[in-house]
Structures are given as structure tokens and as C-alpha cells.
Design an enzyme around this catalytic site. Structure first.
Site, PDB file in Angstrom:
ATOM      1  CB  ALA A  75     -19.593  -1.358 -13.606  1.00  0.00           C
ATOM      2  CG  ASN A  84     -17.914  -6.961 -15.370  1.00  0.00           C
ATOM      3  OD1 ASN A  84     -18.216  -8.053 -14.913  1.00  0.00           O
ATOM      4  ND2 ASN A  84     -17.646  -5.919 -14.618  1.00  0.00           N
ATOM      5  CB  THR A 114     -20.391   7.451 -15.559  1.00  0.00           C
ATOM      6  OG1 THR A 114     -19.291   8.328 -15.814  1.00  0.00           O
ATOM      7  CG2 THR A 114     -20.584   6.588 -16.785  1.00  0.00           C
ATOM      8  CE1 TYR A 164     -17.348   2.843 -16.309  1.00  0.00           C
ATOM      9  CE2 TYR A 164     -16.844   5.134 -16.820  1.00  0.00           C
ATOM     10  CZ  TYR A 164     -17.385   4.186 -15.964  1.00  0.00           C
ATOM     11  OH  TYR A 164     -17.962   4.586 -14.779  1.00  0.00           O
ATOM     12  N   GLY A 168      -8.847  12.099 -24.859  1.00  0.00           N
ATOM     13  CA  GLY A 168     -10.235  11.979 -24.431  1.00  0.00           C
ATOM     14  C   GLY A 168     -10.526  12.551 -23.054  1.00  0.00           C
ATOM     15  CG  ASP A 169      -8.512  13.330 -19.209  1.00  0.00           C
ATOM     16  OD1 ASP A 169      -9.524  12.700 -18.878  1.00  0.00           O
ATOM     17  OD2 ASP A 169      -7.439  13.311 -18.566  1.00  0.00           O
TER      18      ASP A 169
HETATM   19  N1  LIG Z   1     -15.841   6.355  -8.708  1.00  0.00           N
HETATM   20  C1  LIG Z   1     -16.356   7.292  -9.507  1.00  0.00           C
HETATM   21  O1  LIG Z   1     -15.943   8.458  -9.478  1.00  0.00           O
HETATM   22  C2  LIG Z   1     -17.493   6.940 -10.452  1.00  0.00           C
HETATM   23  C3  LIG Z   1     -17.969   7.939 -11.308  1.00  0.00           C
HETATM   24  C4  LIG Z   1     -19.027   7.623 -12.168  1.00  0.00           C
HETATM   25  C5  LIG Z   1     -19.595   6.365 -12.145  1.00  0.00           C
HETATM   26  N2  LIG Z   1     -19.084   5.405 -11.310  1.00  0.00           N
HETATM   27  C6  LIG Z   1     -19.725   4.066 -11.316  1.00  0.00           C
HETATM   28  O2  LIG Z   1     -20.072   3.740  -9.987  1.00  0.00           O
HETATM   29  C7  LIG Z   1     -19.944   2.347  -9.749  1.00  0.00           C
HETATM   30  C8  LIG Z   1     -19.089   2.118  -8.529  1.00  0.00           C
HETATM   31  O3  LIG Z   1     -17.824   2.761  -8.700  1.00  0.00           O
HETATM   32  P1  LIG Z   1     -16.659   2.502  -7.648  1.00  0.00           P
HETATM   33  O4  LIG Z   1     -15.678   3.586  -7.803  1.00  0.00           O
HETATM   34  O5  LIG Z   1     -17.252   2.203  -6.329  1.00  0.00           O
HETATM   35  O6  LIG Z   1     -16.030   1.167  -8.275  1.00  0.00           O
HETATM   36  P2  LIG Z   1     -15.349  -0.074  -7.545  1.00  0.00           P
HETATM   37  O7  LIG Z   1     -14.507  -0.757  -8.565  1.00  0.00           O
HETATM   38  O8  LIG Z   1     -14.723   0.348  -6.267  1.00  0.00           O
HETATM   39  O9  LIG Z   1     -16.599  -1.004  -7.206  1.00  0.00           O
HETATM   40  C9  LIG Z   1     -17.197  -1.861  -8.155  1.00  0.00           C
HETATM   41  C10 LIG Z   1     -17.458  -3.187  -7.457  1.00  0.00           C
HETATM   42  O10 LIG Z   1     -18.138  -4.055  -8.351  1.00  0.00           O
HETATM   43  C11 LIG Z   1     -17.562  -5.359  -8.283  1.00  0.00           C
HETATM   44  N3  LIG Z   1     -17.850  -5.994  -9.587  1.00  0.00           N
HETATM   45  C12 LIG Z   1     -17.421  -5.611 -10.802  1.00  0.00           C
HETATM   46  N4  LIG Z   1     -17.988  -6.384 -11.754  1.00  0.00           N
HETATM   47  C13 LIG Z   1     -18.775  -7.282 -11.112  1.00  0.00           C
HETATM   48  C14 LIG Z   1     -19.652  -8.323 -11.539  1.00  0.00           C
HETATM   49  N5  LIG Z   1     -19.818  -8.627 -12.842  1.00  0.00           N
HETATM   50  N6  LIG Z   1     -20.324  -9.020 -10.607  1.00  0.00           N
HETATM   51  C15 LIG Z   1     -20.178  -8.750  -9.271  1.00  0.00           C
HETATM   52  N7  LIG Z   1     -19.380  -7.777  -8.814  1.00  0.00           N
HETATM   53  C16 LIG Z   1     -18.692  -7.044  -9.735  1.00  0.00           C
HETATM   54  C17 LIG Z   1     -16.096  -5.128  -7.971  1.00  0.00           C
HETATM   55  O11 LIG Z   1     -15.495  -6.242  -7.336  1.00  0.00           O
HETATM   56  C18 LIG Z   1     -16.167  -3.903  -7.044  1.00  0.00           C
HETATM   57  O12 LIG Z   1     -16.278  -4.304  -5.686  1.00  0.00           O
HETATM   58  C19 LIG Z   1     -19.394   1.757 -11.036  1.00  0.00           C
HETATM   59  O13 LIG Z   1     -20.479   1.242 -11.769  1.00  0.00           O
HETATM   60  C20 LIG Z   1     -18.782   2.957 -11.749  1.00  0.00           C
HETATM   61  O14 LIG Z   1     -18.832   2.789 -13.146  1.00  0.00           O
HETATM   62  C21 LIG Z   1     -18.052   5.668 -10.460  1.00  0.00           C
END
Ligand SMILES: NC(=O)c1ccc[n+]([C@@H]2O[C@H](COP(=O)([O-])OP(=O)(O)OC[C@H]3O[C@@H](n4cnc5c(N)ncnc54)[C@H](O)[C@@H]3O)[C@@H](O)[C@H]2O)c1
Length: 327
Positions: free
Chosen positions: A75, A92, A117, A141, A282-283
């Protein structure tokens, strides 16, 4: 059997792939590398570069590997970008997820673990936040993630594709092999550590006038390794025939921005230069999880809840990878 991990080249996904490999599972990664890093993918995982919305590719992967489940991380996850480019986010994060789940269904894959999330709650009216708290996101988002939750509920009812949606609070920390390398980086802990290491600009503290003890915003930081473990438990839950679930993942303890800066000072032994800035729109002042349901359903308890421990693991990774995955 094999597990398809979308977004397995990203921050949290790469940690889960590592955990799957360690548990003796076959991990198949699908990532378009739009935001991730090829070097983050464990060498024992199979890697496909491509998009979750590529029906042909997903069908081919399902044909080439005996998939029994998918963990869907892929995502876009920048709140500000989602406000300025909402169409990209709905495409996406939502539309492509729909294609992914439909293609998996057609291949007989009926178990999904989904990265949701706390942004699906919007501005909370009660903290700690339980899963029953109303969901009204305040940015595209958050909506794109909430829509996927609703899609999964509908697919479960109609087609019996079961899911566990895990609503993470703030992922943080690193394993020895995998750490956080986002470009741009927006997360507090890596930014504070970069400022401490003199490898980044002064840290910006957004908002000093919140209704919190020190006036800065409070968040629930959960170690990325603990998130990885929750995914393994969610897979086990689905494999033993468990019902679909929507679960918070957090430690239940909140830390303010200033407390995180203090932890970064303690861990690094260096100053963390920072400056105050206006609140970001929005924070919310305080986002802290009630994660008791994840404990009850999955038996999940964070093993590394200490803030200093989380910051220490991120610092160790940064020291070993000063240029992230570019090095
Ligand atoms: N990091 C956080 O604190 C957090 C908190 C809540 C939710 N999330 C959710 O967790 C997930 C992972 O977060 P993260 O921090 O590891 O993000 P990140 O951006 O490091 O990893 C996401 C990965 O998905 C890939 N990607 C994106 N769209 C794609 C698509 N259409 N097809 C194939 N690959 C695609 C990107 O290249 C990337 O490697 C996400 O869905 C994010 O919304 C993260």
C-alpha cells in the site's frame, strides 16, 4: 504450502518474511519496489516484481506456488500524499487490493491477513481505542484502508474468504537484518535518530500545545518484530478455521514526542536537535491502542514493549546500515 506476502520488500513486510523463513514457511513476495527495497527481501524467499493489481501476474504466482494464504502489506502510506493525490491512494490501496483478493479467490486462496491501521478511527473520542470505537477517517489514506476492511467483510460473507485485519498503531524498531528505510521518512523514531547522528535536519516537533502532560502528541509504538509475530499468529488462527477478525496491535502504552526524543538521547548518548513547529492538520493528540482483543483471540502479547528497547533496535540497525538499503 506457501504464503504470498505483498509488500514484502517494505519495512514491516520484510520483517514478516524473515519470520516466515525462520518458521520454516515458504514465502513468496510480490512487490513493485515503488517504495520498497529488493535487498530487504530475505534471500530464501521467492521474489516477483509487480503490482497487486496485475491480475495475470497474481494468477501466475498462484499457479506456480501452492499458496494457502496471503499477507497483504502492499500500500501507499503517506497521509499528506493521500490528501494531495487521493486517486492514487484509492487505486493502489483499494482497487488493486480488490483485484488481488478476487484473483486469489479464483485460485482457491481463502485466507488473508491485511495491514490495516489506527488511521481508520480518525480522531478518537475515547482512548485507549478499542476495536468497537467508531471509524471515521480524516484522510484518504485512512478511508482507503477502511474500504478494504469492508471489502474483506463482504467477501467473507459472500465467498467465505476469511481474513484477519490488523490495525497497527505506530510500527517502530528493527530486527538485526531489516529496518526502516522510507524515502521520504516521516516517522518520528528514525527522524530523531538521524538528527542525533547528524545525518538529517533538525527534528520538527509538530505541536507543543496539545492537551497532554508535556503538550506534545502521544503515540503507541509497537516493535516491528512483535507485529511480525502477530501475523504468524493470525495465519495460525485462520489455518485452524478461526473466524474473521479485526484487531488492534499496539502496546497499550503511549509516549509523547518529547519522551521519544529523551529515549533517543539516552540510547544514542547524543543530543537530538529539534525545533517546534505548528500542529499538523488532522494529528490527534493521543492514539493509544486497547489491544486486549488481539491477546484474547491470537494470544499475542508484545515481547519488546520498552521504548528504549525499540529505539535501541532502530539505532543498532541504522549504525549497521548508515545508508539504509542503499549501502
Ligand atoms: N509503518 C507503520 O507504522 C504502519 C502503521 C499502520 C499501518 N501500516 C500499513 O502497513 C503496511 C506496511 O507498511 P510499511 O511501513 O512497511 O510500508 P512500506 O512502504 O515500507 O512497504 C509497503 C511496500 O508495498 C509495496 N507496494 C506498494 N504498493 C504496491 C502495489 N500496488 N503492488 C505491489 N507492491 C506495492 C512498496 O514497494 C513497499 O515495498 C502498509 O499497508 C501500511 O499502510 C503501517
Amino acid at each position: 504450502m506457501a504464503v504470498l506476502v505483498t509488500g514484502g520488500a517494505g519495512y514491516i513486510g520484510s520483517v514478516l518474511v524473515e519470520a516466515l523463513v525462520a518458521a520454516g514457511e515458504r514465502a513468496v513476495v510480490l512487490d513493485d519496489l515503488s517504495r520498497g527495497h529488493r535487498a530487504a527481501v530475505h534471500p530464501d524467499a521467492v521474489f516477483y516484481q509487480g503490482r497487486t493489481g496485475d491480475r495475470e501476474l497474481v494468477a501466475r504466482i498462484a499457479h506456480e506456488h501452492p499458496l494457502d494464504a496471503c499477507v497483504h502489506f502492499a500500500a501507499f502510506a503517506y497521509v499528506g500524499e493521500s490528501v494531495s493525490e487521493p486517486g492514487r491512494y484509492f487505486d493502489n490501496n483499494f482497487t488493486q487490493a480488490q483485484v488481488l483478493f478476487e484473483t486469489l479467490l479464483a485460485a482457491g486462496v481463502k485466507r488473508v491477513v491485511f495491514s490495516s491501521t489506527c488511521a481508520t478511527y480518525g480522531v478518537p473520542t475515547a482512548v485507549p481505542i478499542a476495536e468497537s470505537h467508531p471509524q471515521w477517517p480524516i484522510n484518504p489514506y485512512g478511508w482507503s484502508k477502511l474500504f478494504v476492511e469492508r471489502l474483506l467483510e463482504s467477501f467473507d460473507r459472500a465467498y467465505g474468504q476469511r481474513f484477519v485485519a490488523l490495525r497497527y498503531f505506530n510500527a517502530a524498531g528493527a530486527s538485526t537484518r531489516c529496518g526502516e528505510h522510507h524515502e521520504p521518512e516521516t516517522h518520528l523514531i528514525p527522524l530523531a535518530l538521524r538528527a542525533a547522528a547528524d545525518r538529517g535536519p533538525k527534528l520538527k516537533v509538530f505541536g507543543r500545545d496539545y492537551d497532554t502532560p508535556d503538550g506534545t502528541a502521544i503515540r503507541d509504538y509497537v516493535h516491528v518484530g512483535d507485529l511480525g509475530e502477530a501475523h504468524l499468529l493470525a495465519l495460525a488462527h485462520l489455518r485452524r478455521g478461526g473466524d474473521s477478525e479485526l484487531l488492534n496491535l499496539g502496546t497499550g502504552t503511549g509516549y509523547s514526542v518529547l519522551e521519544v526524543i529523551e529515549a533517543a538521547r539516552r540510547v544514542t548518548g547524543r543530543d537530538v536537535p529539534f525545533e517546534s513547529a505548528a500542529r499538523r492538520e488532522g494529528d490527534p493528540p493521543r492514539l493509544v491502542a486497547d489491544a486486549s482483543r488481539a491477546r484474547a483471540v491470537l494470544g499475542w502479547t508484545p515481547r519488546q514493549p520498552s521504548l528504549d528497547g525499540i529505539v535501541r533496535s532502530a539505532w543498532d540497525w541504522m549504525q549497521a546500515h548508515p545508508d539504509g538499503y542503499r549501502g
